[in-house]
Scaffold this active site. Structure first.
Site, mmCIF file in Angstrom:
data_model
loop_
_atom_site.group_PDB
_atom_site.id
_atom_site.type_symbol
_atom_site.label_atom_id
_atom_site.label_comp_id
_atom_site.label_asym_id
_atom_site.label_seq_id
_atom_site.Cartn_x
_atom_site.Cartn_y
_atom_site.Cartn_z
ATOM 1 N N CYS A 138 0.835 -1.202 0.000
ATOM 2 C CA CYS A 138 0.000 0.000 0.000
ATOM 3 C C CYS A 138 0.867 1.249 0.000
ATOM 4 C CB CYS A 138 -0.941 -0.002 1.198
ATOM 5 S SG CYS A 138 -2.040 1.424 1.215
ATOM 6 N N CYS A 141 -0.539 4.146 1.972
ATOM 7 C CA CYS A 141 -0.370 4.031 3.429
ATOM 8 C C CYS A 141 1.082 4.315 3.836
ATOM 9 C CB CYS A 141 -0.692 2.623 3.921
ATOM 10 S SG CYS A 141 -2.108 1.851 3.153
ATOM 11 N N ASP A 142 2.019 3.771 3.102
ATOM 12 C CA ASP A 142 3.402 3.730 3.587
ATOM 13 C C ASP A 142 4.387 4.632 2.834
ATOM 14 O OD1 ASP A 142 2.542 1.806 5.386
ATOM 15 O OD2 ASP A 142 3.017 0.147 4.045
#
Ligand code: NDP
Length: 316
Positions: A138, A141-142
């Site tokens: 992701c 997300c990261d």
């Protein structure tokens, strides 16, 4: 016959717990199968990530498992009954519906399915060791984590997600290699154009990811051209899988309408499935946004819809 529950929620990610919070506050006494391992751990995909920096309300970011513990506590506080068990069978052919785990069978007037999806992985040798140490599924997300800043990065896949994630990562990386196993992208034309027009995206055609390089943290990737069989090592700091997700719907097959890729179909603008009284929320039906906050929003909507539907049936 056992007591009939007003609402059973299946799944305990942001969608499931948000549905539980709203349903419990509406006196629906929600009963939740949190899941155990099938489709990933209870708490959902956030429990397998580290820092969550895009969930509103946490200006300094929040650890994924900690965030899910907070969700769970909030659902518990309002009286949600929870069991950390996988659902093994459902019968939606008649009401009340039947939901079974290995340990119990429950009857329900309404159901919210929030079982999420699982990001596909490739299973390369170093994957377990490198997961969250430079490998992720992701980018949104990261990607903004400090160790990816001003470093070469890599995305694997050729679909819309791969292009979206690669474009996003160009905000942080010096270059983003998009490794695709064929010589044309699967992504929609508009997304393809976005990839071709971005000078920081370098598409590595006809190539597969062989393994990550590095001791404790990713320092490179080995890729192989499948036409020439030539392998090369590319120095980089981050490897992001974007090879699709699998919705966690196998237990609902034959019971509810799924699309051709296994996602639950909901009626446009609602959380309703084709079975009256059965709702879906989160990544189990959403293949576009797939964010914790959108899943939570869908969980809220599904509980409000369930509440209204139960009231229409005279069940309050
Ligand atoms: P897709 O299934 O569309 O694409 C997966 C990609 O990964 C494909 O290019 C596939 O290659 C590749 N792949 C799959 N398995 C492997 C493997 N083992 N090794 C190497 N490569 C592999 O998934 P997406 O997540 O991209 O998209 C899912 C759905 O969500 C689509 O309908 C998409 O349109 C939609 N979506 C829409 C967005 C938007 O509108 N902005 C954003 C994100 C998703 P190959 O092409 O060879 O099969």
């Amino acid at each position: 016959m056992s007591e009939v529950k007003k609402l059973v929620i299946i799944g305990s990610g942001p969608a499931g717990h948000t549905a539980a919070i709203y349903a419990a506050r509406a006196n629906l006494d929600p009963f939740m199968f949190e899941g155990y391992m099938s489709g990933g751990p209870a708490g959902g995909q956030l429990t397998t990530t580290t820092d969550v920096e895009n969930y509103p309300g946490f200006p300094e970011g929040v650890n994924g498992p900690d965030l899910m513990e907070l969700f769970r506590k909030q659902a518990e506080r309002f009286g949600t009954e929870m069991y950390r068990e996988d659902v093994s069978e459902v019968d939606f052919s008649k009401r009340p519906f039947t939901i079974k785990s290995e340990k119990r069978e429950v009857q329900a007037q309404s159901v919210i399915i929030a079982t999420g999806a699982t990001a596909r992985r490739m299973g390369v040798p170093s994957e377990e060791k490198m997961w969250n140490n430079g490998m992720s599924a992701c980018a949104v997300c990261d990607g903004a984590l400090p160790f990816f800043k001003n470093q070469p990065l890599m995305v694997i896949g050729g679909g819309d997600t791969a292009v979206e994630e690669a474009s996003y990562l160009t905000k942080f990386g010096t270059v983003v290699y998009l490794v695709h196993r064929r010589d044309e992208l699967r992504a929609s034309k508009i997304m393809q154009k976005r990839a071709f027009d971005n000078p920081k995206i370098d598409i590595v055609w006809d190539s597969v990811f062989v393994d990550a390089l590095g001791e404790d943290f990713v320092t490179g990737a080995r890729v192989k051209n499948i036409k020439t069989n030539e392998e090369k090592d590319i120095p980089l700091a981050g490897i992001f899988y974007a090879i699709g997700h699998t919705p966690n719907t196998s237990v609902f097959k034959g019971q509810i309408d799924l699309d051709e890729t296994g996602y639950i179909k909901v009626k446009s603008g609602t959380q309703q499935t084709n079975i009256e009284g059965v709702f879906a929320a989160g990544d189990v039906h959403d293949k576009v946004y797939r964010q914790a906050v959108t899943a939570a929003g869908a969980g809220c909507a599904s509980a409000l819809e369930a509440e209204r539907w139960l009231a229409e049936q005279g069940i309050e």
